[in-house]
Design a protein around this motif. Structure first.
Motif, PDB file in Angstrom:
ATOM      1  N   GLY A 195      44.098   0.892 -40.567  1.00 25.29           N
ATOM      2  CA  GLY A 195      42.744   1.000 -39.797  1.00 25.29           C
ATOM      3  C   GLY A 195      42.118   2.482 -40.162  1.00 25.29           C
ATOM      4  N   LEU A 196      42.621   3.090 -41.213  1.00 20.28           N
ATOM      5  CA  LEU A 196      42.195   4.442 -41.417  1.00 20.28           C
ATOM      6  C   LEU A 196      41.240   4.358 -42.719  1.00 20.28           C
ATOM      7  CD1 LEU A 196      45.520   6.269 -41.111  1.00 20.28           C
ATOM      8  CD2 LEU A 196      43.710   6.163 -39.425  1.00 20.28           C
ATOM      9  N   ASN A 197      40.041   4.999 -42.627  1.00 17.57           N
ATOM     10  CA  ASN A 197      39.121   5.119 -43.759  1.00 17.57           C
ATOM     11  C   ASN A 197      38.762   6.773 -44.069  1.00 17.57           C
ATOM     12  OD1 ASN A 197      38.402   2.414 -43.867  1.00 17.57           O
ATOM     13  ND2 ASN A 197      37.246   2.549 -42.196  1.00 17.57           N
ATOM     14  N   VAL A 198      39.143   7.082 -45.102  1.00 14.03           N
ATOM     15  CA  VAL A 198      39.176   8.364 -45.695  1.00 14.03           C
ATOM     16  C   VAL A 198      37.819   8.713 -46.287  1.00 14.03           C
ATOM     17  CG1 VAL A 198      40.220  10.231 -46.851  1.00 14.03           C
ATOM     18  CG2 VAL A 198      41.636   8.564 -45.572  1.00 14.03           C
ATOM     19  N   THR A 199      37.181   9.617 -45.997  1.00 17.92           N
ATOM     20  CA  THR A 199      35.804   9.936 -46.775  1.00 17.92           C
ATOM     21  C   THR A 199      35.861  11.336 -47.582  1.00 17.92           C
ATOM     22  OG1 THR A 199      34.156   8.786 -45.300  1.00 17.92           O
ATOM     23  CG2 THR A 199      33.308  10.393 -46.737  1.00 17.92           C
ATOM     24  N   ILE A 200      36.015  11.264 -48.775  1.00 16.47           N
ATOM     25  CA  ILE A 200      36.140  12.584 -49.561  1.00 16.47           C
ATOM     26  C   ILE A 200      34.695  13.166 -49.693  1.00 16.47           C
ATOM     27  CG2 ILE A 200      37.012  13.582 -51.655  1.00 16.47           C
ATOM     28  CD1 ILE A 200      38.809  11.105 -51.898  1.00 16.47           C
TER      29      ILE A 200
END
Length: 287
Positions: A195-200
């Protein structure tokens, strides 16, 4: 407490001069700690997650290495790392910094007539390896420097061994693995499942290339492969120089490993002897 993030930084997404089998063992052992469900080869295949022989006597109290009959013995064992911060192998690792310091001290030590690298290692980090190999190579002629393998000298360990005057391997020991490997871990699916979304957010098109929070792009793969190829060629050229072999001959080994006499036949070692016999041979040569 084990610093797993620190271990990850030194294991993943960086070039290593280590045998693939050892890399897979380390990866498999730590996979659950890093939350890895599966490991893949570059071609898509899944990776299955399933001492010195002689009487060497006491060390001199004022020296960081043992001196036996005028021979300084410098241990090179376990995984090799650039900076370990100690002169001795520790926790299954040996630091290039410690080897370099011991070598320098032994070369300037009037009680030392010759130096032995006591090697049993699958290799390790590229960083620092070839600079140290050059230092060993440039020290030739000051004092005899022999590599006496107490089993194996593979990859980065072989780079160091190749720089010495003579390499002695036991019958069941191995030499070679002249190559470089880089392991990329893709954590994006695991993060998504959690449930983790990483935006770079980055400046520069290539700044985030090779990030472990998104799949490896073909462009990033090409860039990494280019770096690995460059370091591989440096490795090949270094061994060819050190062992007086042709670059083509070393390259054609394709990072293969050679047991005992096979290493002598290929030019990667000079003789097959048990470690204690090799040590006595050095003493006999010194007179």
């Amino acid at each position: 407490m084990i610093n797993y993030p620190h271990l990850a930084q030194r294991l993943f997404n960086v070039p290593l001069a280590i045998t693939p089998q050892k890399a897979e063992v380390v990866m498999a052992a730590l996979a659950d700690r890093f939350g890895l469900a599966r490991l893949f080869h570059a071609d898509g295949r899944v990776v299955a997650l399933d001492g010195w022989d002689g009487d060497i006597g006491p060390a001199a109290q004022d020296k960081p290495y043992e001196v036996i009959a005028g021979v300084a013995v410098i241990p090179v064992s376990g995984t090799l790392v650039q900076k370990l911060g100690t002169l001795h192998p520790y926790s299954g690792m040996t630091g290039y910094d410690g080897i370099r310091a011991n070598l320098s001290l032994a070369l300037s030590d009037d009680s030392v007539r010759a130096i032995v690298l006591d090697i049993d290692s699958p290799g390790g980090e590229v960083a620092g390896c070839f600079d140290l190999a050059d230092e060993i190579y440039n020290a030739r002629g000051e004092k005899p420097i022999w590599s006496i393998l107490t089993e194996n000298a593979y990859s980065a360990a072989y780079a160091l061994a190749s720089a010495t005057d003579r390499i002695i391997v036991p019958r069941t020991g191995g030499t070679g693995s002249v190559g470089v490997i880089c392991m990329h871990v893709d954590m994006s699916k695991a993060l998504g499942a959690a449930g983790l979304n990483v935006t770079i957010i980055h400046y520069g098109d290539k700044k985030a290339n090779g990030s472990d929070v998104r799949p490896l792009s073909s462009e990033a793969l090409a860039d990494i492969q280019s770096d690995v190829d460059a370091m591989g060629e440096l490795f090949v050229e270094t061994v060819a120089r050190n062992r007086q072999l042709s670059v083509r001959a070393v390259r054609n080994t394709q990072a293969g490993t050679f047991m005992g006499a096979a290493g002598v036949d290929i030019g990667f070692a000079d003789a097959v002897m048990a470690p204690d016999a090799a040590f006595h041979a050095l003493l006999a040569k010194l007179g």
